[in-house]
Design a protein around this motif. Structure first.
Motif, PDB file in Angstrom:
ATOM      1  N   LEU A  17      44.047  43.897  47.146  1.00  0.00           N
ATOM      2  CA  LEU A  17      44.460  42.570  46.697  1.00  0.00           C
ATOM      3  C   LEU A  17      43.263  41.723  46.261  1.00  0.00           C
ATOM      4  O   LEU A  17      43.384  40.860  45.384  1.00  0.00           O
ATOM      5  CB  LEU A  17      45.215  41.855  47.817  1.00  0.00           C
ATOM      6  CG  LEU A  17      46.589  42.409  48.184  1.00  0.00           C
ATOM      7  CD1 LEU A  17      47.177  41.641  49.368  1.00  0.00           C
ATOM      8  CD2 LEU A  17      47.540  42.354  46.997  1.00  0.00           C
ATOM      9  N   SER A  63      42.480  41.677  42.509  1.00  0.00           N
ATOM     10  CA  SER A  63      43.601  41.533  41.568  1.00  0.00           C
ATOM     11  C   SER A  63      43.373  40.405  40.565  1.00  0.00           C
ATOM     12  O   SER A  63      43.501  40.613  39.352  1.00  0.00           O
ATOM     13  CB  SER A  63      44.909  41.320  42.333  1.00  0.00           C
ATOM     14  OG  SER A  63      44.800  40.222  43.222  1.00  0.00           O
ATOM     15  N   LEU A  99      48.080  35.885  40.850  1.00  0.00           N
ATOM     16  CA  LEU A  99      47.005  36.825  41.132  1.00  0.00           C
ATOM     17  C   LEU A  99      45.856  36.174  41.893  1.00  0.00           C
ATOM     18  O   LEU A  99      45.225  36.809  42.735  1.00  0.00           O
ATOM     19  CB  LEU A  99      46.496  37.435  39.825  1.00  0.00           C
ATOM     20  CG  LEU A  99      47.467  38.395  39.133  1.00  0.00           C
ATOM     21  CD1 LEU A  99      46.889  38.885  37.815  1.00  0.00           C
ATOM     22  CD2 LEU A  99      47.790  39.576  40.037  1.00  0.00           C
ATOM     23  N   SER A 103      42.320  40.810  36.371  1.00  0.00           N
ATOM     24  CA  SER A 103      43.142  40.279  35.293  1.00  0.00           C
ATOM     25  C   SER A 103      42.406  39.197  34.506  1.00  0.00           C
ATOM     26  O   SER A 103      42.415  39.183  33.271  1.00  0.00           O
ATOM     27  CB  SER A 103      44.445  39.712  35.872  1.00  0.00           C
ATOM     28  OG  SER A 103      45.208  39.084  34.874  1.00  0.00           O
ATOM     29  N   CYS A 124      35.686  46.756  39.964  1.00  0.00           N
ATOM     30  CA  CYS A 124      36.856  46.584  40.817  1.00  0.00           C
ATOM     31  C   CYS A 124      37.241  47.907  41.490  1.00  0.00           C
ATOM     32  O   CYS A 124      37.663  47.927  42.650  1.00  0.00           O
ATOM     33  CB  CYS A 124      38.031  46.044  40.004  1.00  0.00           C
ATOM     34  SG  CYS A 124      37.770  44.369  39.391  1.00  0.00           S
ATOM     35  N   ALA A 173      46.958  36.135  45.322  1.00  0.00           N
ATOM     36  CA  ALA A 173      46.852  37.485  45.883  1.00  0.00           C
ATOM     37  C   ALA A 173      45.418  37.793  46.300  1.00  0.00           C
ATOM     38  O   ALA A 173      45.185  38.440  47.334  1.00  0.00           O
ATOM     39  CB  ALA A 173      47.340  38.514  44.869  1.00  0.00           C
ATOM     40  N   THR A 174      44.437  37.329  45.512  1.00  0.00           N
ATOM     41  CA  THR A 174      43.040  37.556  45.865  1.00  0.00           C
ATOM     42  C   THR A 174      42.688  36.856  47.172  1.00  0.00           C
ATOM     43  O   THR A 174      42.023  37.434  48.044  1.00  0.00           O
ATOM     44  CB  THR A 174      42.128  37.058  44.733  1.00  0.00           C
ATOM     45  OG1 THR A 174      42.318  37.884  43.590  1.00  0.00           O
ATOM     46  CG2 THR A 174      40.670  37.109  45.133  1.00  0.00           C
ATOM     47  N   ARG A 199      51.193  34.269  35.902  1.00  0.00           N
ATOM     48  CA  ARG A 199      50.439  35.430  36.366  1.00  0.00           C
ATOM     49  C   ARG A 199      49.103  35.053  36.973  1.00  0.00           C
ATOM     50  O   ARG A 199      48.718  35.570  38.030  1.00  0.00           O
ATOM     51  CB  ARG A 199      50.217  36.393  35.194  1.00  0.00           C
ATOM     52  CG  ARG A 199      49.543  37.693  35.603  1.00  0.00           C
ATOM     53  CD  ARG A 199      49.282  38.578  34.393  1.00  0.00           C
ATOM     54  NE  ARG A 199      48.312  37.972  33.487  1.00  0.00           N
ATOM     55  CZ  ARG A 199      47.859  38.561  32.384  1.00  0.00           C
ATOM     56  NH1 ARG A 199      48.327  39.757  32.041  1.00  0.00           N
ATOM     57  NH2 ARG A 199      46.983  37.959  31.609  1.00  0.00           N
TER      58      ARG A 199
END
Length: 334
Positions: A176, A179, A129, A183, A226, A132-133, A125
């Protein structure tokens, strides 16, 4: 008797300070330099990874085998593909602000999608992520390049209520962008909260009311920051704050790890944050290679956040729905 005209609107202390700074500092030059720095940082992880492919090709072949690729031909072809795509994409992004830069963004975005599957990290994960960032930062850059090429306002050509493709791309990029940070920060908040002795029954490894309260406060703070980025409310300021936090964390963690590796260069260390290598121990040089990769990943995250600072949230946002903000130094006197 002549009536006095309406008095000018009163400005807050913060607004007066901003005007003073903008009058004394050439914000156009600062804006351009920050844009260059942001582009350099966001491609940093791609350049570092491409150089690693070039100078440690045999290790990358072993990595392909560990990732589950059984064909010996793929052990060679996949690192070569990685080298070509990442180096070409990064060079195009840095060298061009036109169609070439767009092509570079598309290449790197495609690589971001393929990267976790190539290394067998699709179930990791944190890895996904963070990728994705970085993809979010690339989308923000791409939206700016699309805007420059089409010469069309972000609100679109069909009227003030229309929204063009660059604005939609930019909005997806903002989503994105937060993200990984969301997390990661929530995970840290949980780990920190459960370690605090905050009352009877609370303590390291114990879940109690006090630790739940700490986690709740930290989680709400991170969710708020965020959320502001996603909604485009004070997103430039929030993105700058998050960029500073990620940069400080990356530098401090990397410095601590370097000292540890130098003092214990002959020891072995567990490989962390890598799916498929749980419980595996490696020498200091291999761990240092991993830490360098994570450092440049963090620098690319900083670059992605700075791109939002530079280009703003766009019309699909609370801040700039009526058009992009202007600096005092960019305004002309009618």
């Amino acid at each position: 008797r002549r009536r006095a005209g309406p008095s000018p609107p009163q400005r807050s202390m913060l607004e007066r300070y901003k005007v003073t700074v903008e009058e004394r500092v050439n914000l156009k030059h600062v804006h351009r330099r920050l844009q260059v720095v942001a582009k350099l940082l966001i491609v940093a992880t791609f350049v570092e990874d491409a150089l690693r492919m070039l100078f440690k090709f045999d290790q990358q072949q072993q990595s392909m085998e560990i990732a589950g690729w059984t064909s010996p031909a793929l052990h060679t072809l996949l690192p070569l593909l990685s080298l070509a795509v990442q180096s070409c994409g990064a060079l195009l992004v840095l060298a061009s602000s036109g169609v070439g830069g767009e092509v570079g963004c598309y290449l790197l975005l495609g690589w971001c999608v393929w990267h976790p599957f190539m290394y067998g990290q699709a179930g990791n994960r944190e890895f996904v992520l963070e990728t994705a960032t970085i993809s979010g930062g690339l989308l923000i850059l791409l939206s700016h390049l699309l805007l420059l090429r089409t010469k069309a306002p972000l609100l679109g050509e069909s009227g003030p209520g229309a929204v063009g493709t660059p604005a939609r791309v930019q909005a997806v990029g903002r989503v994105l962008l937060v993200s990984f940070f969301l997390s990661f920060a929530l995970s840290l908040a949980h780990a920190w909260a459960v370690s605090l002795p905050l009352g009877a029954g609370d303590g390291p490894g114990v879940w109690g009311r006090g630790t739940q309260a700490v986690e709740l406060v930290l989680s709400l703070l991170v969710l708020s920051l965020c959320g502001l980025v996603v909604l485009g409310m004070k997103s430039r300021h929030v993105a700058l704050l998050l960029a500073a936090a990620v940069f400080a964390a990356a530098v401090s963690v990397t410095a601590a790890n370097v000292v540890t590796l130098l003092l214990h260069s002959s020891d072995t260390f567990p490989v962390e944050d890598t799916a498929g290598m749980e419980g595996v121990e490696a020498d200091a040089a291999t761990i240092a290679d991993h830490q360098r990769y994570f450092f440049f990943q963090s620098m690319s995250t900083v670059g992605a956040l700075l791109l939002l600072v530079v280009h703003g949230p766009g019309p699909l946002s609370a801040d700039e729905q009526d058009g992009p903000l202007e600096f005092a130094s960019e305004k002309t006197v009618a």
